[in-house]
Motif scaffolding. Structure first.
Motif, PDB file in Angstrom:
ATOM      1  N   PRO A   8      -0.242   7.664   5.155  1.00 29.90           N
ATOM      2  CA  PRO A   8      -0.532   7.173   3.808  1.00 29.90           C
ATOM      3  C   PRO A   8      -0.580   5.651   3.744  1.00 29.90           C
ATOM      4  O   PRO A   8       0.307   4.962   4.239  1.00 29.90           O
ATOM      5  N   GLY A   9      -1.664   5.145   3.135  1.00 28.18           N
ATOM      6  CA  GLY A   9      -1.762   3.720   2.895  1.00 28.18           C
ATOM      7  C   GLY A   9      -2.123   2.881   4.093  1.00 28.18           C
ATOM      8  O   GLY A   9      -2.107   1.659   4.027  1.00 28.18           O
ATOM      9  N   THR A  10      -2.483   3.517   5.249  1.00 25.72           N
ATOM     10  CA  THR A  10      -2.745   2.725   6.449  1.00 25.72           C
ATOM     11  C   THR A  10      -4.137   2.958   7.001  1.00 25.72           C
ATOM     12  O   THR A  10      -4.403   2.663   8.149  1.00 25.72           O
ATOM     13  N   VAL A  11      -5.031   3.508   6.186  1.00 25.71           N
ATOM     14  CA  VAL A  11      -6.387   3.765   6.661  1.00 25.71           C
ATOM     15  C   VAL A  11      -7.089   2.459   6.989  1.00 25.71           C
ATOM     16  O   VAL A  11      -7.747   2.321   7.998  1.00 25.71           O
ATOM     17  N   GLN A  12      -6.954   1.492   6.101  1.00 28.18           N
ATOM     18  CA  GLN A  12      -7.558   0.197   6.309  1.00 28.18           C
ATOM     19  C   GLN A  12      -6.498  -0.851   6.006  1.00 28.18           C
ATOM     20  O   GLN A  12      -5.400  -0.542   5.545  1.00 28.18           O
ATOM     21  N   SER A  13      -6.804  -2.112   6.267  1.00 30.72           N
ATOM     22  CA  SER A  13      -5.824  -3.163   6.078  1.00 30.72           C
ATOM     23  C   SER A  13      -6.100  -3.942   4.811  1.00 30.72           C
ATOM     24  O   SER A  13      -7.089  -3.726   4.110  1.00 30.72           O
ATOM     25  N   GLY A  14      -5.221  -4.882   4.493  1.00 29.57           N
ATOM     26  CA  GLY A  14      -5.452  -5.818   3.405  1.00 29.57           C
ATOM     27  C   GLY A  14      -5.516  -5.165   2.048  1.00 29.57           C
ATOM     28  O   GLY A  14      -4.700  -4.315   1.703  1.00 29.57           O
ATOM     29  N   ASP A  15      -6.532  -5.580   1.268  1.00 28.70           N
ATOM     30  CA  ASP A  15      -6.645  -5.138  -0.114  1.00 28.70           C
ATOM     31  C   ASP A  15      -6.816  -3.630  -0.220  1.00 28.70           C
ATOM     32  O   ASP A  15      -6.327  -3.007  -1.169  1.00 28.70           O
ATOM     33  N   THR A  16      -7.526  -3.033   0.736  1.00 27.89           N
ATOM     34  CA  THR A  16      -7.753  -1.587   0.686  1.00 27.89           C
ATOM     35  C   THR A  16      -6.439  -0.836   0.809  1.00 27.89           C
ATOM     36  O   THR A  16      -6.180   0.122   0.074  1.00 27.89           O
ATOM     37  N   GLN A  17      -5.600  -1.264   1.742  1.00 28.79           N
ATOM     38  CA  GLN A  17      -4.297  -0.630   1.918  1.00 28.79           C
ATOM     39  C   GLN A  17      -3.473  -0.744   0.644  1.00 28.79           C
ATOM     40  O   GLN A  17      -2.867   0.220   0.181  1.00 28.79           O
ATOM     41  N   THR A  18      -3.485  -1.931   0.043  1.00 29.40           N
ATOM     42  CA  THR A  18      -2.751  -2.138  -1.200  1.00 29.40           C
ATOM     43  C   THR A  18      -3.312  -1.256  -2.305  1.00 29.40           C
ATOM     44  O   THR A  18      -2.567  -0.655  -3.094  1.00 29.40           O
ATOM     45  N   GLY A  19      -4.645  -1.131  -2.346  1.00 29.21           N
ATOM     46  CA  GLY A  19      -5.280  -0.316  -3.367  1.00 29.21           C
ATOM     47  C   GLY A  19      -4.893   1.140  -3.256  1.00 29.21           C
ATOM     48  O   GLY A  19      -4.605   1.800  -4.269  1.00 29.21           O
ATOM     49  N   ILE A  20      -4.856   1.662  -2.044  1.00 24.27           N
ATOM     50  CA  ILE A  20      -4.487   3.060  -1.843  1.00 24.27           C
ATOM     51  C   ILE A  20      -3.044   3.286  -2.264  1.00 24.27           C
ATOM     52  O   ILE A  20      -2.726   4.265  -2.948  1.00 24.27           O
ATOM     53  N   ALA A  21      -2.157   2.386  -1.868  1.00 26.75           N
ATOM     54  CA  ALA A  21      -0.752   2.525  -2.228  1.00 26.75           C
ATOM     55  C   ALA A  21      -0.577   2.506  -3.746  1.00 26.75           C
ATOM     56  O   ALA A  21       0.205   3.287  -4.312  1.00 26.75           O
ATOM     57  N   ALA A  22      -1.315   1.613  -4.421  1.00 25.44           N
ATOM     58  CA  ALA A  22      -1.205   1.523  -5.877  1.00 25.44           C
ATOM     59  C   ALA A  22      -1.727   2.786  -6.549  1.00 25.44           C
ATOM     60  O   ALA A  22      -1.132   3.275  -7.529  1.00 25.44           O
ATOM     61  N   VAL A  23      -2.835   3.322  -6.045  1.00 24.52           N
ATOM     62  CA  VAL A  23      -3.391   4.557  -6.608  1.00 24.52           C
ATOM     63  C   VAL A  23      -2.425   5.712  -6.427  1.00 24.52           C
ATOM     64  O   VAL A  23      -2.187   6.499  -7.356  1.00 24.52           O
ATOM     65  N   ILE A  24      -1.837   5.842  -5.249  1.00 22.63           N
ATOM     66  CA  ILE A  24      -0.879   6.918  -5.006  1.00 22.63           C
ATOM     67  C   ILE A  24       0.315   6.784  -5.947  1.00 22.63           C
ATOM     68  O   ILE A  24       0.805   7.785  -6.496  1.00 22.63           O
ATOM     69  N   ALA A  25       0.779   5.566  -6.180  1.00 22.51           N
ATOM     70  CA  ALA A  25       1.901   5.356  -7.089  1.00 22.51           C
ATOM     71  C   ALA A  25       1.543   5.820  -8.506  1.00 22.51           C
ATOM     72  O   ALA A  25       2.356   6.475  -9.187  1.00 22.51           O
ATOM     73  N   GLN A  26       0.329   5.512  -8.950  1.00 23.95           N
ATOM     74  CA  GLN A  26      -0.097   5.950 -10.283  1.00 23.95           C
ATOM     75  C   GLN A  26      -0.199   7.468 -10.367  1.00 23.95           C
ATOM     76  O   GLN A  26       0.192   8.079 -11.375  1.00 23.95           O
ATOM     77  N   LEU A  27      -0.736   8.082  -9.304  1.00 26.56           N
ATOM     78  CA  LEU A  27      -0.888   9.535  -9.304  1.00 26.56           C
ATOM     79  C   LEU A  27       0.469  10.233  -9.266  1.00 26.56           C
ATOM     80  O   LEU A  27       0.661  11.265  -9.921  1.00 26.56           O
ATOM     81  N   LYS A  28       1.410   9.672  -8.529  1.00 22.79           N
ATOM     82  CA  LYS A  28       2.751  10.266  -8.490  1.00 22.79           C
ATOM     83  C   LYS A  28       3.434  10.156  -9.850  1.00 22.79           C
ATOM     84  O   LYS A  28       4.175  11.059 -10.277  1.00 22.79           O
ATOM     85  N   GLU A  29       3.172   9.063 -10.553  1.00 20.51           N
ATOM     86  CA  GLU A  29       3.744   8.916 -11.892  1.00 20.51           C
ATOM     87  C   GLU A  29       3.108   9.908 -12.858  1.00 20.51           C
ATOM     88  O   GLU A  29       3.792  10.504 -13.704  1.00 20.51           O
ATOM     89  N   ARG A  30       1.789  10.098 -12.731  1.00 16.66           N
ATOM     90  CA  ARG A  30       1.083  11.013 -13.640  1.00 16.66           C
ATOM     91  C   ARG A  30       1.339  12.467 -13.297  1.00 16.66           C
ATOM     92  O   ARG A  30       1.469  13.321 -14.186  1.00 16.66           O
ATOM     93  N   PHE A  31       1.376  12.783 -12.013  1.00 16.30           N
ATOM     94  CA  PHE A  31       1.582  14.171 -11.571  1.00 16.30           C
ATOM     95  C   PHE A  31       2.789  14.239 -10.632  1.00 16.30           C
ATOM     96  O   PHE A  31       2.634  14.447  -9.421  1.00 16.30           O
ATOM     97  N   PRO A  32       3.989  14.038 -11.141  1.00 15.95           N
ATOM     98  CA  PRO A  32       5.167  13.909 -10.269  1.00 15.95           C
ATOM     99  C   PRO A  32       5.411  15.123  -9.374  1.00 15.95           C
ATOM    100  O   PRO A  32       5.920  14.984  -8.249  1.00 15.95           O
ATOM    101  N   ASP A  33       5.064  16.320  -9.863  1.00 18.74           N
ATOM    102  CA  ASP A  33       5.304  17.538  -9.078  1.00 18.74           C
ATOM    103  C   ASP A  33       4.047  18.045  -8.374  1.00 18.74           C
ATOM    104  O   ASP A  33       4.091  19.049  -7.675  1.00 18.74           O
ATOM    105  N   ARG A  34       2.920  17.317  -8.603  1.00 21.54           N
ATOM    106  CA  ARG A  34       1.657  17.835  -8.059  1.00 21.54           C
ATOM    107  C   ARG A  34       0.863  16.778  -7.308  1.00 21.54           C
ATOM    108  O   ARG A  34      -0.330  16.922  -7.119  1.00 21.54           O
ATOM    109  N   CYS A  35       1.517  15.727  -6.890  1.00 21.91           N
ATOM    110  CA  CYS A  35       0.904  14.737  -5.998  1.00 21.91           C
ATOM    111  C   CYS A  35       1.769  14.646  -4.754  1.00 21.91           C
ATOM    112  O   CYS A  35       2.929  14.221  -4.826  1.00 21.91           O
TER     113      CYS A  35
END
Length: 474
Positions: A8-35
């Motif tokens: 998770p979060g290591t597909v690409q470096s730099g901004d892309t990695q940060t973007g993936i991590a931020a998206v996952i954080a939002q999805l976990k907040e929205r779907f805590p039991d389904r992400c």
């Protein structure tokens, strides 16, 4: 299991990695039991069949409504994170892999049958409904859904890959069965295409655009499907032939004479041997056609007799009827278990499955040349096919840990694909392109490939919808 291609979060470096991590954080907040981001679950949502490398997503969201799919897509779109739709994972060409990472949207919990309209012979279902589930639900209505790819695939996935199967020769493929769709677009809008009317001249046929798009243009969340009445009578059976050429010629004559056969399947002698072992049959190990006729009692009897005459003329037969439901079920169960039957021939090997489709007039030539190619290169590779529409499959048993064997198998698949294209056919009749058959698209489509790229660019300019599928890198 293959090694994970990314964490998770290591597909690409730099901004892309940060973007993936931020998206996952939002999805976990929205779907805590389904992400979910566990390695095992992500690997299950990457490619797990045949020979392509497993490339898991960074996270998996289990959606339960169209609105939740749209919300997930909007979150991913804002972060420029890829989205990969997932049905049951039964596709064969790497369709659910995540080569650029991203979020897999699992639609399996969207499994409600929303409407069944008996009088109009149609229904509306969520994308996660499987074909067996639908047919079980509507059995008492006297209707059935005929598209049968073998696997109990999700109907959304079947539409996305333009699936077909054993009944396609009479009832068509998913492009014929889908009347309308609900689709989430790459920017998270919800659109509806088509409708319940049997025909329309209003505007572009967007339904056909999305059917077969393999998730590269949007996420299919609901489908309106055409149903059919259950036939009054069903007759079927098996017919052996001395060689694959005569079996294919019998198929061509059957179609050319207009016999309304519902199923006509070819098993070569190697596949028959596997079925005997796995399904405990006692068939003669020679090329064999499995057939089924639908209609009235008198009609199916006449059709069966006419086919018997065709077979006899080509040195085949006798055609053994199986009118009892339990006998037909046993035969078709053996046909649907062809993958496992092939594996029974060499249990320590893996299977590389491929398919092509050619005009019916070229079927005998293509199958015969393919069988000769298999023998010349010493492959153990059963042939089985929905030959009534010119579509057949080859299952090559190979050791995936032997690089030379894999290379030779890849060369075989290339020869087969180009052979079919040069005969006026296609590199895939029903498996789809995915990752596995991208390199044949230019040969098959020529300048039309640029039009496909233009459609993709117009609808998905950031290349977020199932990237790395269908369209080869230009």
């Amino acid at each position: 299991m293959p090694e994970l291609a990314n964490a998770p979060g290591t597909v690409q470096s730099g901004d892309t990695q940060t973007g993936i991590a931020a998206v996952i954080a939002q999805l976990k907040e929205r779907f805590p039991d389904r992400c979910a981001t566990s390695a095992a679950l992500r690997e299950q949502h990457g490619h797990t069949t045949t020979w392509l490398q497993n490339q898991p997503p960074d996270a998996v969201v289990f959606a339960e409504t169209t609105e939740e799919v749209a919300e997930t897509v909007r979150i991913c779109a804002r972060g420029k994170v890829p989205v990969i739709p997932f049905g049951t994972g039964s596709s064969l060409e790497g369709h659910v892999n995540a080569p650029l990472g991203g979020v897999s949207i699992d639609l399996s919990r969207m499994n409600a049958i929303l409407d069944v309209n008996d009088a109009d012979l149609d229904c509306r279902v969520q994308a996660g409904v499987t074909r067996k589930q639908l047919n079980s639900y509507i059995r008492d209505t006297g209707l059935f859904f005929p598209i049968d790819p073998g696997a109990d695939a999700s109907l959304g996935g079947m539409a996305a890959t333009r699936a077909s199967g054993t009944n396609a020769v009479r009832y068509g493929t998913m492009k014929d069965a889908v009347l309308g769709l609900t689709v989430v677009t790459p920017d998270g809008r919800i659109i509806r295409t088509g409708g319940r009317a049997k025909k329309s001249s209003a505007g572009y046929d967007l339904t056909r655009l999305y059917v077969g798009s393999e998730g590269t243009l949007g996420v299919i969340t609901e489908l309106t499907l055409r149903l059919h009445g259950q036939p009054e009578a069903i007759s079927g059976g098996i017919c052996p032939f001395p060689d694959v050429a005569s079996a294919c010629q019998a198929v061509s004559m059957t179609i050319q004479m207009g016999l309304p056969v519902a199923r006509i399947e070819l098993l070569d002698e190697v596949q028959v041997r596997g079925c005997n072992i796995y399904s405990k049959l006692n068939l003669a190990e020679t090329p064999t056609l499995f057939l089924e006729f639908h209609g009235s009692e008198a009609g199916v009897k006449e059709q069966s007799e006419m086919f018997s005459e065709i077979a006899a003329e080509l040195g085949g037969g006798p055609f053994e009827w199986a009118t009892a439901a339990e006998d037909r079920t046993r035969l078709w169960a053996a046909r649907h278990d062809a993958y496992w039957a092939g594996k029974a021939l060499k249990p320590d090997a893996q299977i590389m499955v491929t398919d092509v489709c050619v005009p019916i007039s070229k079927l005998a030539d293509c199958v015969t040349e393919t069988a000769e190619d298999i023998r010349a290169h010493g492959f153990l590779a059963p042939i089985v096919g929905h030959v009534g529409d010119g579509n057949f499959h080859v299952q090559v048993l190979v050791d995936f840990n032997d690089p030379e064997a894999v290379r030779e198998t890849e060369k075989f698949v290339e020869r087969l694909s180009l052979r079919a294209i040069d005969m006026g056919g296609t590199c895939t009749g029903e498996h789809g392109v995915g990752q596995g058959k991208q390199k044949y698209m230019a040969r098959e489509h020529g300048e039309a490939l640029d039009v496909m790229r233009a459609v993709k660019q117009a609808l998905d300019p950031d290349n977020l919808m199932n990237p790395g599928k269908i369209l080869p890198q230009s």
